[in-house]
Design a protein around this motif. Structure first.
Motif, mmCIF file in Angstrom:
data_model
loop_
_atom_site.group_PDB
_atom_site.id
_atom_site.type_symbol
_atom_site.label_atom_id
_atom_site.label_comp_id
_atom_site.label_asym_id
_atom_site.label_seq_id
_atom_site.Cartn_x
_atom_site.Cartn_y
_atom_site.Cartn_z
ATOM 1 N N GLY A 17 -11.548 54.868 16.734
ATOM 2 C CA GLY A 17 -12.605 54.379 15.848
ATOM 3 C C GLY A 17 -12.175 54.315 14.400
ATOM 4 N N GLU A 18 -13.180 54.143 13.550
ATOM 5 C CA GLU A 18 -12.968 53.954 12.114
ATOM 6 C C GLU A 18 -13.379 55.226 11.379
ATOM 7 N N ARG A 19 -12.521 55.679 10.447
ATOM 8 C CA ARG A 19 -12.841 56.877 9.691
ATOM 9 C C ARG A 19 -13.946 56.607 8.683
ATOM 10 N N VAL A 20 -14.890 57.559 8.605
ATOM 11 C CA VAL A 20 -16.011 57.455 7.673
ATOM 12 C C VAL A 20 -15.635 58.192 6.392
ATOM 13 N N PHE A 29 -15.281 60.089 12.503
ATOM 14 C CA PHE A 29 -14.884 58.771 12.964
ATOM 15 C C PHE A 29 -16.060 58.096 13.672
ATOM 16 N N ARG A 30 -16.266 56.821 13.372
ATOM 17 C CA ARG A 30 -17.326 56.043 14.008
ATOM 18 C C ARG A 30 -16.736 55.289 15.199
ATOM 19 N N LEU A 31 -17.295 55.532 16.386
ATOM 20 C CA LEU A 31 -16.787 54.953 17.626
ATOM 21 C C LEU A 31 -17.793 53.961 18.204
ATOM 22 N N SER A 76 -18.801 59.885 16.005
ATOM 23 C CA SER A 76 -20.177 59.399 15.948
ATOM 24 C C SER A 76 -20.275 58.060 16.665
ATOM 25 N N MET A 77 -21.463 57.805 17.220
ATOM 26 C CA MET A 77 -21.707 56.517 17.891
ATOM 27 C C MET A 77 -23.098 56.034 17.530
ATOM 28 N N ASP A 78 -23.199 54.788 17.091
ATOM 29 C CA ASP A 78 -24.496 54.167 16.845
ATOM 30 C C ASP A 78 -25.111 53.764 18.186
ATOM 31 N N CYS A 79 -26.302 54.267 18.447
ATOM 32 C CA CYS A 79 -26.954 54.033 19.744
ATOM 33 C C CYS A 79 -27.811 52.778 19.663
ATOM 34 N N THR A 80 -27.163 51.624 19.634
ATOM 35 C CA THR A 80 -27.869 50.360 19.452
ATOM 36 C C THR A 80 -28.779 50.033 20.630
ATOM 37 N N THR A 81 -28.487 50.596 21.798
ATOM 38 C CA THR A 81 -29.319 50.357 22.982
ATOM 39 C C THR A 81 -30.248 51.525 23.272
ATOM 40 N N GLY A 82 -30.287 52.510 22.362
ATOM 41 C CA GLY A 82 -31.177 53.648 22.547
ATOM 42 C C GLY A 82 -30.591 54.771 23.370
#
Length: 524
Positions: A17-20, A29-31, A76-82
């Motif tokens: 992922g990308e480092r925050v 890191f954002r995954l 970290s992961m953004d839960c775009t689908t909940g």
């Protein structure tokens, strides 16, 4: 993505992922979802320990440590689908944390091996109160019955205990399934003292949130305050004065000594040997009175604050502390010999409530629970933090994993903490005097108003039970956007269920007290 088995934790997460930016002192890191699944696959190799898992309205975070190198990082992961892929299939220590995330934020842990509610007992006025779409629950009827796990077998019977207990201990329900007197399963249900700490902290000034942190678990008020303070200071890039750093460690070691003395006596009392409880309670009282004389509070609550400490030692503080060390070194060893030489007491503690090393490792158990089962992690040593990197101490470890082992770890930790108190008192930096001759408090002022920057910080602090993790996000203006404090009890309560299996019902008080998990620290 496949990585070789010797890849460092930071490199693996950087490859996924990308480092925050702005997350200190450990990288975050954002995954994406596929990368999160790859991270779960890497977890199955048992090279990393799960340190914590927490949510936000649209995001889930996990903290990991590579035990061989001491590297710590957050993914970290953004839960775009909940929802998010569950870690529970490879890390059973994630189960209750994921259930709590579902209750508080409504983020679904996909594939969670036990999806039942955890903190939410059906009595809250709002479902998913911290999520993006809180839902009023209404007033119709009683909460749904909690579905306890089924147990099948000939001659089994159940013994429900709690949630209300005798005495003044906090509430928790224990469902024993037994064959005669032998326990074949224990199932816990906690959450009865949920206080909404995470929701209460959001939007508050740092100073107000610090008072909440100090009240997460009263017996660990110094440790939780220190974890919160260090997380805030990391987020702001703030260094507390050197003397404050040493005073904090002094308070932390006094807290550790007091709790261990009380626990050793209480364990003996649960084996019907009240003499040790009476004697060790006197010693614990001496520690608390000395803390009161030196810091103005028996538990030293609200004495550790972001930026430093709220009080300094009085003029006779060093003398009082060294006198306490001398007294405990004189009075404690004879009581240890009484414990070790009492055959009837040893009969109750030796080989009772064993936790295997492999199970302690799978749950990432720290403190005396982990160290009694061969797991020698201690945040004071790894990743370490000042002033412990400048102090000499040993981390006692044994492999028996029973009640007796947990008692001996406490005994050895008391001895080590007495040495640490002595070292700190004799080596602590002095207070620089100002031009007018006054001695200012060892406290670095926090930025205020428009000068208060935003940032994210995380801290690992060793409390008397084990590692406390606190993660905080500060908003511009100096308020707390989000704070997650993770007490060691999250990873120790499940092991108590394993420890009692195969033991008799009458040994549960011994096993329970040898763990002494926090209800309040867990229920938040």
């Amino acid at each position: 993505m496949v990585f070789s088995g010797d890849q460092p934790l930071h490199r693996v997460l950087a490859g996924l992922g990308e480092r925050v930016e702005g997350h200190r002192p450990f990288p975050r890191f954002r995954l994406h979802r596929a990368d999160w699944r790859s991270m779960v696959d890497e977890l199955s190799a048992n090279r990393w320990t799960l340190l914590g898992l927490w949510g936000e309205p649209r995001t889930v975070h996990v903290a990991l440590r590579a035990d061989m190198t001491g590297e710590v990082a957050v993914a970290s992961m953004d839960c775009t689908t909940g929802g998010f892929p569950s870690l529970s299939t490879v890390r059973p220590s994630a189960i209750r944390l994921e259930r709590a995330v579902q209750d508080l934020y409504g983020l679904v842990a996909e594939g969670l091996t036990d999806p039942r509610p955890w903190l939410d007992h059906g009595t809250w006025g709002t479902a998913r109160p911290l999520g993006t779409a809180p839902e009023p629950r209404g007033t119709a009827g009683q909460p749904e019955p909690y579905p306890v796990l089924p147990v099948e077998g000939h001659g089994l019977h159940q013994i429900p205990v709690g949630p209300v207990h005798a005495g003044i201990i906090e509430p928790g329900h224990f469902r024993f399934t037994a064959n005669g007197e032998t326990v074949v399963r224990l199932e816990e249900r906690l959450g009865y003292v949920h206080k909404g700490i995470e929701g209460l902290m959001a939007g508050r000034p740092v100073a107000e949130a610090a008072r909440l942190a100090a009240r997460i678990s009263g017996d660990s008020t110094v440790a939780h305050s220190l974890a919160f303070a260090r997380a805030v200071e990391a987020a702001l890039g703030l260094e507390p004065p050197p003397r404050a750093v040493w005073l904090r460690a002094l308070m932390a070691e006094l807290e550790r000594i007091a709790n261990h003395l009380g626990d050793i006596g209480a364990i003996a009392n649960d084996a019907a040997f009240a003499f040790l409880l009476a004697e060790l309670s006197q010693l614990r009282e001496r520690v608390l009175r000395t803390a009161d004389a030196c810091f103005g509070h028996r538990l030293m609550m609200d004495r550790v604050v972001p930026g430093g400490v709220a009080v300094d030692l009085p003029e006779d503080g060093a003398r009082r502390l060294l006198a306490l060390v001398d007294e405990l070194r004189r009075r404690f060893p004879p009581l240890v010999r009484v414990y070790d030489g009492k055959a009837s007491l040893q009969d109750r503690t030796v080989s009772t409530g064993q936790v295997a090393m492999g199970l302690a490792n799978r749950f990432g158990a720290g403190g005396f629970v982990g160290r009694a089962s061969g797991r020698g992690q201690d945040a004071r040593r790894s990743p370490s933090y000042p002033p412990y990197d400048d102090l000499e101490f040993e981390i006692p470890v044994t492999t028996e994993g029973d009640v007796n082992a947990r008692v001996w770890i406490r005994i050895r930790e008391v001895e080590q903490s007495l040495s640490l108190v002595e070292q700190i008192v004799k080596r602590m930096p002095g207070v620089p005097r100002s031009q007018d001759g006054s001695t200012p408090l060892p406290l670095a002022p926090l930025p205020q108003g428009s000068d208060a920057g935003a940032g994210e910080g995380m801290a690992l602090v060793e409390g008397f039970r084990g590692e406390i993790l606190t993660w905080v996000r500060l908003e511009p203006g100096g308020t707390v956007g989000r704070c997650h404090p993770r007490d060691p009890s999250w990873f120790q309560w499940p092991l108590l269920e394993a420890a009692i299996e195969g033991n008799i019902v009458a040994d549960f008080p011994l096993c329970n007290k040898s763990f002494n998990c926090s209800y309040s620290g867990h229920d938040l």
